[in-house]
Scaffold this motif. Structure first.
Motif, PDB file in Angstrom:
ATOM      1  N   VAL A  19       0.840  -1.201   0.000  1.00  0.00           N
ATOM      2  CA  VAL A  19       0.000   0.000   0.000  1.00  0.00           C
ATOM      3  C   VAL A  19       0.878   1.256   0.000  1.00  0.00           C
ATOM      4  N   CYS A  20       1.900   1.259   0.823  1.00  0.00           N
ATOM      5  CA  CYS A  20       2.801   2.417   0.876  1.00  0.00           C
ATOM      6  C   CYS A  20       3.494   2.640  -0.468  1.00  0.00           C
ATOM      7  N   ARG A  21       3.943   1.558  -1.096  1.00  0.00           N
ATOM      8  CA  ARG A  21       4.600   1.685  -2.400  1.00  0.00           C
ATOM      9  C   ARG A  21       3.639   2.163  -3.482  1.00  0.00           C
ATOM     10  N   ALA A  22       2.398   1.713  -3.424  1.00  0.00           N
ATOM     11  CA  ALA A  22       1.420   2.121  -4.433  1.00  0.00           C
ATOM     12  C   ALA A  22       1.120   3.613  -4.332  1.00  0.00           C
ATOM     13  N   VAL A  23       1.096   4.148  -3.132  1.00  0.00           N
ATOM     14  CA  VAL A  23       0.791   5.561  -2.948  1.00  0.00           C
ATOM     15  C   VAL A  23       2.028   6.431  -3.146  1.00  0.00           C
ATOM     16  N   LEU A  24       3.178   5.967  -2.672  1.00  0.00           N
ATOM     17  CA  LEU A  24       4.382   6.804  -2.636  1.00  0.00           C
ATOM     18  C   LEU A  24       5.464   6.450  -3.648  1.00  0.00           C
ATOM     19  N   GLY A  25       5.487   5.229  -4.097  1.00  0.00           N
ATOM     20  CA  GLY A  25       6.616   4.768  -4.889  1.00  0.00           C
ATOM     21  C   GLY A  25       7.643   4.142  -3.983  1.00  0.00           C
ATOM     22  N   PRO A  26       8.649   3.518  -4.561  1.00  0.00           N
ATOM     23  CA  PRO A  26       9.599   2.748  -3.748  1.00  0.00           C
ATOM     24  C   PRO A  26      10.511   3.602  -2.872  1.00  0.00           C
ATOM     25  N   ALA A  27      10.752   4.849  -3.239  1.00  0.00           N
ATOM     26  CA  ALA A  27      11.728   5.658  -2.505  1.00  0.00           C
ATOM     27  C   ALA A  27      11.275   5.999  -1.089  1.00  0.00           C
ATOM     28  N   ASP A  28      10.024   6.368  -0.916  1.00  0.00           N
ATOM     29  CA  ASP A  28       9.539   6.821   0.393  1.00  0.00           C
ATOM     30  C   ASP A  28       8.696   5.785   1.122  1.00  0.00           C
ATOM     31  N   LEU A  59      -2.312   7.624 -12.510  1.00  0.00           N
ATOM     32  CA  LEU A  59      -3.751   7.534 -12.278  1.00  0.00           C
ATOM     33  C   LEU A  59      -4.230   8.738 -11.471  1.00  0.00           C
ATOM     34  N   PRO A  60      -5.485   9.142 -11.666  1.00  0.00           N
ATOM     35  CA  PRO A  60      -6.053  10.177 -10.798  1.00  0.00           C
ATOM     36  C   PRO A  60      -6.029   9.723  -9.339  1.00  0.00           C
ATOM     37  N   HIS A  61      -6.020  10.680  -8.443  1.00  0.00           N
ATOM     38  CA  HIS A  61      -5.872  10.435  -7.005  1.00  0.00           C
ATOM     39  C   HIS A  61      -6.812   9.348  -6.489  1.00  0.00           C
ATOM     40  N   LYS A  62      -8.105   9.490  -6.693  1.00  0.00           N
ATOM     41  CA  LYS A  62      -9.074   8.516  -6.153  1.00  0.00           C
ATOM     42  C   LYS A  62      -8.855   7.129  -6.735  1.00  0.00           C
ATOM     43  N   GLN A  63      -8.569   7.055  -8.035  1.00  0.00           N
ATOM     44  CA  GLN A  63      -8.350   5.743  -8.658  1.00  0.00           C
ATOM     45  C   GLN A  63      -7.106   5.085  -8.088  1.00  0.00           C
ATOM     46  N   ARG A  64      -6.020   5.835  -7.964  1.00  0.00           N
ATOM     47  CA  ARG A  64      -4.772   5.276  -7.449  1.00  0.00           C
ATOM     48  C   ARG A  64      -4.961   4.757  -6.032  1.00  0.00           C
ATOM     49  N   HIS A  65      -5.632   5.526  -5.197  1.00  0.00           N
ATOM     50  CA  HIS A  65      -5.818   5.120  -3.813  1.00  0.00           C
ATOM     51  C   HIS A  65      -6.821   3.967  -3.700  1.00  0.00           C
ATOM     52  N   ALA A  66      -7.845   3.947  -4.536  1.00  0.00           N
ATOM     53  CA  ALA A  66      -8.793   2.829  -4.521  1.00  0.00           C
ATOM     54  C   ALA A  66      -8.105   1.533  -4.936  1.00  0.00           C
ATOM     55  N   VAL A  67      -7.260   1.604  -5.966  1.00  0.00           N
ATOM     56  CA  VAL A  67      -6.506   0.417  -6.399  1.00  0.00           C
ATOM     57  C   VAL A  67      -5.563  -0.032  -5.287  1.00  0.00           C
ATOM     58  N   ALA A  68      -4.864   0.916  -4.678  1.00  0.00           N
ATOM     59  CA  ALA A  68      -3.915   0.564  -3.617  1.00  0.00           C
ATOM     60  C   ALA A  68      -4.620  -0.072  -2.427  1.00  0.00           C
ATOM     61  N   LEU A  69      -5.714   0.529  -1.983  1.00  0.00           N
ATOM     62  CA  LEU A  69      -6.382   0.023  -0.790  1.00  0.00           C
ATOM     63  C   LEU A  69      -7.097  -1.301  -1.034  1.00  0.00           C
ATOM     64  N   HIS A  70      -7.746  -1.442  -2.193  1.00  0.00           N
ATOM     65  CA  HIS A  70      -8.507  -2.662  -2.446  1.00  0.00           C
ATOM     66  C   HIS A  70      -7.622  -3.796  -2.975  1.00  0.00           C
ATOM     67  N   HIS A  71      -6.899  -3.538  -4.053  1.00  0.00           N
ATOM     68  CA  HIS A  71      -6.167  -4.621  -4.709  1.00  0.00           C
ATOM     69  C   HIS A  71      -4.843  -4.939  -4.025  1.00  0.00           C
ATOM     70  N   LEU A  72      -4.194  -3.944  -3.460  1.00  0.00           N
ATOM     71  CA  LEU A  72      -2.918  -4.199  -2.792  1.00  0.00           C
ATOM     72  C   LEU A  72      -3.079  -4.348  -1.287  1.00  0.00           C
ATOM     73  N   GLY A  73      -4.029  -3.610  -0.708  1.00  0.00           N
ATOM     74  CA  GLY A  73      -4.235  -3.675   0.734  1.00  0.00           C
ATOM     75  C   GLY A  73      -5.265  -4.681   1.174  1.00  0.00           C
ATOM     76  N   GLY A  74      -6.077  -5.153   0.225  1.00  0.00           N
ATOM     77  CA  GLY A  74      -7.057  -6.179   0.538  1.00  0.00           C
ATOM     78  C   GLY A  74      -8.303  -5.695   1.255  1.00  0.00           C
ATOM     79  N   LEU A  75      -8.538  -4.385   1.288  1.00  0.00           N
ATOM     80  CA  LEU A  75      -9.741  -3.880   1.943  1.00  0.00           C
ATOM     81  C   LEU A  75     -10.956  -4.069   1.047  1.00  0.00           C
ATOM     82  N   PRO A  76     -12.098  -4.424   1.628  1.00  0.00           N
ATOM     83  CA  PRO A  76     -13.328  -4.444   0.835  1.00  0.00           C
ATOM     84  C   PRO A  76     -13.723  -3.012   0.481  1.00  0.00           C
ATOM     85  N   TYR A  77     -14.522  -2.862  -0.562  1.00  0.00           N
ATOM     86  CA  TYR A  77     -14.874  -1.525  -1.030  1.00  0.00           C
ATOM     87  C   TYR A  77     -15.646  -0.715   0.011  1.00  0.00           C
TER      88      TYR A  77
END
Length: 159
Positions: free
Chosen positions: A19-28, A103-121
């Protein structure tokens, strides 16, 4: 909670890092990961027994990642010389992080939280604000865009 915190880190550490990598990238991402577990450790003794630990950690990780983004936006970036004009990117790279970052902000965070973080919608909607249907739509649109743009990059051209 009765479970040792070390076990929680071992069990959910990879998900939090994704989730952190999806939002920030590998550096941070590593800094946000550490901040997530420091914050979680402080709150661990007071967490309800029936709490969804993964959802709780992913929510903390998402908030810590946003904090890192906000802090970076406030910092000045020193450069040797000021450019005359803003340079366009040289081209597409094959890095998935770059595709996620476009990706736009909401799309990027929705993908990160659901597909990478495993949260239900339902829980993604709680984190991002809005309805579960809107979170589902943002996630689906984000994945569709990734499939289209990232695959086109790998194939060597736009479809």
């Amino acid at each position: 909670m009765d479970e040792p915190f070390e076990r929680v880190v071992a069990q959910h550490g990879a998900t939090v890092l994704r989730v952190c990598r999806a939002v920030l990238g590998p550096a941070d991402a590593d800094d946000a990961w550490s901040e997530t577990f420091l914050s979680a450790l402080r709150a661990w003794p007071d967490l309800d027994r029936g709490a969804n630990v993964q959802a709780w950690l992913v929510t903390i990780a998402h908030r810590k990642a946003i904090d890192v983004l906000r802090a970076a936006q406030r910092r000045a970036v020193p450069v040797a010389e000021l450019p005359d004009a803003v340079a366009a990117p040289a081209g597409r790279d094959l890095d998935l992080w770059s595709a996620l970052a476009r990706l736009p902000h909401k799309q990027r965070h929705a993908v990160a939280l659901h597909h990478l973080g495993g949260l239900p919608y339902d829980e993604v909607a709680g984190v991002l604000g809005g309805t579960p249907a809107a979170a589902r739509r943002a996630g689906a649109d984000g994945v569709a865009t990734l499939r289209r743009t990232y695959q086109a990059t790998i194939d060597g051209g736009d479809r």
